[in-house]
Structures are given as structure tokens and as C-alpha cells.
Motif scaffolding. Structure first.
Motif, short mmCIF file in Angstrom:
data_model
loop_
_atom_site.label_atom_id
_atom_site.label_comp_id
_atom_site.label_asym_id
_atom_site.label_seq_id
_atom_site.Cartn_x
_atom_site.Cartn_y
_atom_site.Cartn_z
N THR B 7 0.84 -1.19 0.00
CA THR B 7 0.00 0.00 0.00
C THR B 7 0.87 1.23 0.00
OG1 THR B 7 -1.93 1.05 1.00
CG2 THR B 7 -0.21 0.33 2.51
N ASP B 38 -7.10 0.32 -0.92
CA ASP B 38 -6.29 -0.62 -0.14
C ASP B 38 -6.91 -0.94 1.21
OD1 ASP B 38 -4.68 -0.42 -2.30
OD2 ASP B 38 -3.09 0.73 -1.32
N VAL B 61 6.45 0.93 -1.10
CA VAL B 61 7.67 1.22 -1.84
C VAL B 61 7.67 2.70 -2.14
CG1 VAL B 61 8.98 0.73 -3.94
CG2 VAL B 61 7.66 -1.09 -2.84
N GLY B 116 -4.66 -3.73 -3.66
CA GLY B 116 -5.93 -3.07 -3.96
C GLY B 116 -6.07 -2.97 -5.47
N SER B 119 -4.40 2.45 -7.71
CA SER B 119 -4.11 3.60 -6.86
C SER B 119 -4.90 4.78 -7.43
CB SER B 119 -2.62 3.89 -6.81
OG SER B 119 -2.09 4.01 -8.10
N THR B 124 -1.97 3.39 -12.33
CA THR B 124 -1.37 2.72 -13.46
C THR B 124 -2.06 1.39 -13.71
OG1 THR B 124 0.19 1.43 -12.18
CG2 THR B 124 0.88 3.64 -12.82
N ASP B 125 -2.58 0.79 -12.63
CA ASP B 125 -3.15 -0.54 -12.71
C ASP B 125 -2.15 -1.50 -13.37
OD1 ASP B 125 -4.92 -2.55 -12.34
OD2 ASP B 125 -6.29 -1.99 -13.93
N HIS B 127 0.99 -2.29 -11.24
CA HIS B 127 1.90 -2.75 -10.19
C HIS B 127 1.68 -4.21 -9.80
CE1 HIS B 127 2.24 1.68 -9.58
NE2 HIS B 127 3.50 1.35 -9.33
N1 LIG Z 1 4.87 2.43 -4.43
C1 LIG Z 1 3.94 1.58 -3.98
N2 LIG Z 1 4.10 0.97 -2.78
C2 LIG Z 1 3.16 0.10 -2.31
N3 LIG Z 1 2.04 -0.20 -2.96
C3 LIG Z 1 1.84 0.37 -4.16
C4 LIG Z 1 2.78 1.29 -4.74
N4 LIG Z 1 2.31 1.70 -5.93
C5 LIG Z 1 1.11 1.07 -6.10
N5 LIG Z 1 0.83 0.27 -5.04
C6 LIG Z 1 -0.38 -0.53 -4.86
O1 LIG Z 1 -0.63 -1.27 -6.02
C7 LIG Z 1 -2.03 -1.39 -6.26
C8 LIG Z 1 -2.34 -1.01 -7.69
O2 LIG Z 1 -1.90 0.33 -7.96
P1 LIG Z 1 -1.68 0.89 -9.43
O3 LIG Z 1 -0.99 -0.17 -10.21
O4 LIG Z 1 -0.86 2.14 -9.26
O5 LIG Z 1 -3.04 1.21 -9.99
C9 LIG Z 1 -2.71 -0.53 -5.17
O6 LIG Z 1 -3.11 -1.39 -4.12
C10 LIG Z 1 -1.59 0.38 -4.72
O7 LIG Z 1 -1.71 0.82 -3.39
#
Ligand SMILES: Nc1ncnc2c1ncn2[C@@H]1O[C@H](COP(=O)(O)O)[C@@H](O)[C@H]1O
Ligand SMILES: Cc1cc2nc3c(=O)[nH]c(=O)nc-3n(C[C@H](O)[C@H](O)[C@H](O)COP(=O)(O)OP(=O)(O)OC[C@H]3O[C@@H](n4cnc5c(N)ncnc54)[C@H](O)[C@@H]3O)c2cc1C
Lengths: 339, 257
Positions: B7, B38, B61, B116, B119, B124-125, B127
Motif C-alpha cells: 500500500t 487498499d 515502496v 488493492g 491507486s 497505473t493498474d 503494479h
Molecule cells: N509504491 C507503492 N508501494 C506500495 N504499494 C503500491 C505502490 N504503488 C502502487 N501500489 C499498490 O498497487 C495497487 C495497484 O496500484 P496501481 O498499479 O498504481 O493502480 C494498489 O493497491 C496500490 O496501493
């Protein structure tokens, strides 16, 4: 310079939004290869040719009939390694995002997701992507390697079909056998006939105020507010949706109150939509709701409170009780549209 | 086996986010919150860690601002929290995936990684999927209900754009969970006190034995969107019928019907 486009399919047909990816690809290059996996892959490749593909790779194997990440990613990654396209494109559907992200990770390449504009300057790919729920525009680039990009739905306009265009699809074998695939689909309950919020040109959404239904709930209804709201969605908003050939949406307040399932939620923690026409009924227009619908081409608000913030965003407003106005609007539309 | 969730902190959804004169994103003195998606993954990891007989571990991170999200997680009842120092650009998801996978390996004996859905800031969907690929684990996205987890396999309900699926998958696996999978708990008073005193260990790429890939994406610039010029026209009329007819005229003129 060549572009590989993943054509999304479902039950043997092309997902129409894939035409947007083909059009975006042709905007970058005159060499566009469609990658089609699943049932009827060859027929779908022929359709892709009419919308811009100049070549096609197909794999019509039983392991690929239902979309699953692992077999799809294994095959896409293999194609990327063999064909070395400059760019790999797909529409940013749930499957498109995960598939291209996975394949980009497999080959250690960059990915930009959900972009609304795309240009190529020499070997550099530049993209525009809304962030922070549309409060910020980010300009991003990938400067080397294979460039993976997913496109926001309805951000790129499909080309007109060219009935004379055709391709000779090259058939390839799957990479994973059924025994090597770690995910099995045990059951599937299809939501039939519904226009998806992501593809809809017209969306009608209902908010918390939908519970103010003047109809009396039957004595055995349980929670009267939930009954009234559900009746409002089914008997007042759905007929308007059907008349317009659109999709139904909702605010989070309506979802949280149990009036309608979460899949219908529009907003920052729901779906991000950009239809031509968005009709907000009994929705106040909270910032988190706006985040999901502010990019609609034209917004209409129907709210009995003339001070509701949604009127600041709407092009046209009607200050009325939705229960009095929407049925009249639907009836007038039926007359005018000849339905 | 342990459960790991990732998260980070995001600006409050109601914050006025904008680009300042030096091109950086600011949200004034508005608070940051745990990425709203999250709350569901954190709740689910507390519950599933008990099923798998292990700890619920949370990792962020990035920079120090993400300690807020980690403290919120500890206050909710997660057992351990770590922060991984990372390159400043959160849109370069490949570097994240390499670090996240290395962190999971370092924690060790992990059966399930829960993310989750997205974000809410940069969304970005990517990670979660990239982390799964770097781990070489099964990926199951958009989970709306976990039917069972344990004995080397996972059975879940998931929502696709076409309906609802029930799938079985082999563990270890990475999943993303949807809103509505559970009712996230509020941090307890004691939890908040404990979390406020906790020190959060920080790992570097070196601590994790991770070789960071070169930058794959670049941020060129952030911009404020052009102001949306809407002139609202309230449709007036003596009757509902008249208002409806006028509205339809407008919509036909605008060519949206
Ligand atoms: N730098 C980060 N550290 C920890 N969790 C992350 C980070 N970036 C994205 N997430 C988690 O990855 C999931 C998908 O995020 P995203 O790929 O940015 O849409 C969400 O649960 C975010 O909280
Ligand atoms: C982290 C976070 C994430 C969020 N994500 C989302 C999201 O994704 N999507 C979302 O929508 N919200 C989201 N919200 C919630 C948001 O802040 C609002 O609470 C919500 O959008 C309000 O929904 P509403 O407009 O339906 O209800 P209200 O604000 O209660 O508005 C109801 C409106 O209906 C009108 N009304 C009542 N009866 C009638 C009638 N008979 N006819 C006409 N008008 C009538 C009232 O005048 C009022 O304007 C989020 C909040 C947070 C904190």
C-alpha cells in the motif's frame, strides 16, 4: 517501425473497442499486426483488417477460448520476442491492462496505461494520461525498448471499415498446455445484453435521491428505502436507458446504501467513464463522483435542488424531482426518436 | 504461510490537487490517506493471514510520506510494516515490481500477496500484475470474494467485464481485490497508539539483493488541465412536457442523441 495490437475477444467475437486500438496503431505506423487469440481467431483477424490491421497472427486453441492471463501473456510475450515490434497496443480494459503489464514485465519494457493521446517522435513515444482523477494531466514518454501502451476507452476514434482490406493470418501455437495453466475457470455467470459503462455513448446515473420514490413500498418489502430505490432504478431510470440505448450508472452513495451493485458505480473509486452524454439524476455532484464523469462530452443534471454542485459541471440542468420529470422525458424521447 | 499486502499514501480524495509553478504536484496542506482501494486489501490480508496461520505484513515502496499508510495499516491490525526506498518516479512500474518481488522473497514463506484494485492518484493498474510476473506466481485480478485459501490452492469469485467467474488457482498467488469484498475495520484506539510509536524498518534495493532495472518510462511534465468552460443552461418551462421537449431539442442540436 511496426505496431502489434492485441485484439480483445469474447465468445468468438471481437470486442468493438479494439477498433480504437487499431486506429491508434495506424496513427503511428503503416505496419500494424493484429494478435488474435481464441475462438474464431481467423475470422476476427479478417475483421481487424477492415479496421486497420495490415497483418495478423492468430491462435485458435481451446486453452485460449476464455481469456486467462497466464496463457495469453505467455503467447503475447513470445510474439513480442520474435517480432520485436516497436509498440504494443491494446485498449485499457481490465484484461488489456493486465495482459500488457504482464508482458511488459516479462521483457523488462516500459508500459504507459490508460493514455488519451499518443505520438511518436523518432524512436520516442510520447503519451498524455490524466492522473489524480483528472485533476492533473501527465505527459510521459518511453524512450527505448519495446513500448507497451494501453488506451483509455473512447479516447481514439475507430477508422471507417474498409471492406476491401484483408490479411493472410499466420497461425501460431500456444505456449502453455492446459496442464501448465495455474488458473481454471469453474463457473461463469454472464451479465447478458447490458451495455458496458466503459463503452457506452450515453450513461444515465442515479444517486442517493433515488430513494425518494413516491410509490409506497409493499408491507413485506423489508427495507422500504431499498425497495423504493430499486424500483426507481428499474421502473424510472432503466426505461430511459433503454430508450437511449445507453448504460446505467450510479453514485457511491446509492451503491453504499445497497440500492444497486458496485459494478454500476461511477467515480474515483468506481468506473471512469467518458460518454457523449451523461445524465445525472438525483446526484449532488461530489468531487469524487465528478472524478469519474467530468470528461463526458455533455452533462445533463436533473436534481430538485438548484444549488447542487452538479449544476456547475452540467451543460444543461433541469431543477425538478426526477420522479416527476424522468418519466415525461422518456415518453417524449420515445415519440421523438420514433420508438 | 504469511500474507503480504502493498500500500501507499495518496492525497485525500477531496484535496485540491494542482501543479505548482515549478511543475510539481501539490495538494496544499490537505492530509494524505491510505490509498482508498487498499482498505479492502488490508482488511482481507488480516483475515487471510489467520486462515493461512501466518503474519499479515504490509510493505510500501517509496518515500517517507508512505509511512502514514503503513501506520494506518498497523493501527488496523497488520502485524508488521516495512518501507522500501525506491526511485522517485512512481510511474515506472517495472522498478516497483522488481523491488516488490524482492521484498516478498525477503519476508519469506509467503502464500498470498494482496493488492488493492488501483491507486487513485496515478492509477497505473500495472503494479500488481508486474509483481506477479517478477515472482513467477499465479495472478488473479478483480477478486470479489475469496471462497477458500489454503492447501496449495485458492478458490475465488472474480468480476470481469462480462460477468462473474469462479476460478481456482494454485498458490502462491498474487490477487487484487475489489471494494465490497469485506467491510474494512476502523483502526482501534489501542491500535492507533501502538502504531504511532512503531518505527518502520527501511530496506534499500541492496538490502533486498535486488538489481534495479534501468528507467523504462519517463515523466516529461505535469500540467493543470485546461479549465473546463461550462456555461450551464437551466431548462425552464411551464410544464414537465415543455421542459422535456426543450431538453431534447438541445440534445439533438448538440448531436449527442
Ligand atoms: N509504491 C507503492 N508501494 C506500495 N504499494 C503500491 C505502490 N504503488 C502502487 N501500489 C499498490 O498497487 C495497487 C495497484 O496500484 P496501481 O498499479 O498504481 O493502480 C494498489 O493497491 C496500490 O496501493
Ligand atoms: C475516498 C472516497 C471515495 C469516493 N468515491 C466515490 C465514487 O467513486 N463515486 C461517487 O459517486 N462517490 C464517491 N465518494 C462519495 C462522495 O463523496 C459522495 O458522498 C457521493 O458521491 C454522494 O452521492 P449522491 O450524489 O448520490 O448523494 P448526495 O450527495 O446525498 O446527493 C443526493 C442528491 O439527490 C438530490 N435529490 C434527492 N431526491 C431527489 C429527487 N426525487 N429528484 C431529484 N433530485 C433529488 C438531492 O438534492 C441531492 O443533490 C467517495 C468518497 C470518498 C471519501
Amino acid at each position: 517501425m511496426s505496431v502489434l495490437v492485441w485484439i480483445e475477444t469474447f465468445e468468438g467475437s471481437m470486442n468493438p473497442s479494439s477498433r480504437e486500438a487499431l486506429a491508434a496503431a495506424r496513427g503511428l505506423s503503416s505496419t500494424v499486426t493484429a494478435a488474435v487469440f481464441g475462438k474464431n481467431a481467423a475470422a476476427i483477424a479478417a475483421e481487424a483488417a477492415q479496421y486497420g490491421a495490415t497483418a495478423a497472427v492468430v491462435c485458435d486453441d481451446a486453452t485460449l477460448h476464455d481469456y486467462r492471463l497466464e496463457p495469453y501473456a505467455a503467447l503475447l510475450t513470445k510474439l513480442v520476442q520474435e517480432h520485436k515490434p516497436a509498440v504494443v497496443l491494446a485498449v485499457a480494459t481490465a484484461a488489456g491492462r493486465e495482459l500488457l503489464s504482464a508482458s511488459a514485465a516479462d521483457v523488462d519494457a516500459g508500459i504507459l496505461s490508460d493514455v488519451v493521446e499518443l505520438t511518436l517522435n523518432g524512436d520516442e513515444l510520447h503519451a498524455v494520461k490524466p492522473a489524480y482523477a483528472g485533476k492533473i494531466i501527465s505527459k510521459l514518454a518511453i524512450k527505448s525498448g519495446t513500448k507497451f501502451v494501453t488506451l483509455r476507452g473512447r479516447a481514439f476514434k475507430p477508422l471507417d471499415a474498409d471492406p476491401a482490406a484483408s490479411v493472410s493470418p499466420v497461425a501460431v501455437a500456444p505456449v502453455l498446455s492446459e496442464a501448465q495453466i495455474p488458473v481454471k475457470i469453474e463457473a461463469f455467470e454472464k451479465e447478458s445484453g447490458k451495455v458496458s459503462l466503459n463503452d457506452a455513448a450515453i450513461i444515465v446515473s442515479g444517486g442517493r435521491g433515488i430513494a425518494n420514490n413516491p410509490k409506497a413500498a409493499p408491507a413485506d418489502a423489508g427495507d422500504a428505502a431499498i425497495w423504493k430505490a430499486k424500483d426507481g432504478f428499474a421502473s424510472v431510470l432503466q426505461p430511459l436507458v433503454d430508450t437511449l440505448g445507453g448504460a446505467l450508472g450510479a453514485s457511491r452513495a446509492a451503491v453504499d446504501a445497497g440500492f444497486i451493485p458496485y459494478e454500476y458505480q461511477v467515480g474515483q473509486t468506481g468506473k471512469n467513464v467518458n460518454p457523449d452524454l451523461y445524465i445525472a439524476c438525483a446526484i449532488s455532484g461530489a468531487i469524487q463522483h465528478q472524478a469519474g464523469m467530468r470528461n463526458s462530452k455533455l452533462i445533463v443534471a436533473i436534481n430538485k435542488d438548484g444549488e447542487a454542485p452538479i449544476f456547475k459541471l452540467a451543460r444543461y440542468g433541469v431543477v425538478e424531482d426526477m420522479y416527476a420529470f424522468v418519466p415525461v422525458l422518456t415518453a417524449e424521447l420515445k415519440k421523438r426518436l420514433g420508438k | 504461510m504469511h500474507v503480504v499486502t502493498f500500500t501507499r499514501s495518496t492525497p485525500d480524495t477531496a484535496a485540491k490537487v494542482e501543479v505548482n509553478s515549478s511543475g510539481a504536484i501539490t495538494w496544499g496542506d490537505a492530509a494524505t490517506v491510505v490509498n482508498p482501494w487498499d482498505e479492502y486489501s488490508l482488511e482481507e490480508s488480516i483475515v487471510r493471514a489467520k486462515d493461512l496461520g501466518g503474519k499479515a505484513v504490509v510493505v510500501a515502496v517509496g518515500a517517507e510520506m508512505h509511512n502514514e499508510a503503513l501506520k494506518h495499516s498497523l493501527a488496523m491490525g497488520l502485524d508488521e510494516a516495512y518501507r522500501v526506498e525506491a526511485p522517485a518516479d512512481p510511474t515506472d512500474t517495472l522498478a516497483f515490481a522488481v523491488l516488490a518481488a524482492a521484498a516478498v522473497k525477503k519476508i519469506g514463506d509467503v502464500g498470498l500477496v494482496i493488492f488493492g484494485k488501483e491507486s487513485i492518484d496515478i492509477g497505473t493498474d500495472s503494479h500488481a500484475y508486474q509483481t506477479a510476473r517478477k515472482l513467477g506466481w499465479t495472478m488473479v485480478s478483480n477478486v470479489s470474494k475469496i471462497l477458500s485459501a489454503g492447501g496449495g490452492s485458492l478458490k475465488v469469485e472474480r468480476i470481469t467485464e462480462h460477468g462473474k467467474q469462479v476460478v481456482t488457482a494454485s498458490l502462491p498467488a498474487v490477487i487484487t481485490v475489489l471494494k465490497g469484498i469485506n467491510e474494512p475495520r476502523y483502526p482501534s484506539f489501542i491500535g492507533i497508539r501502538k502504531a504511532s510509536k512503531a518505527t518502520i524498518p527501511v530496506w534499500s534495493a541492496g538490502d533486498l539483493g535486488a538489481a534495479l532495472p534501468g528507467k523504462t518510462t519517463e515523466l516529461v511534465a505535469y500540467q493543470n488541465p485546461p479549465a473546463r468552460e461550462v456555461k450551464t443552461e437551466i431548462i425552464e418551462g411551464a410544464s414537465m412536457e415543455e421542459k422535456a421537449a426543450k431538453l431534447i431539442d438541445k440534445l439533438l442540436e448538440e448531436k449527442v442523441l
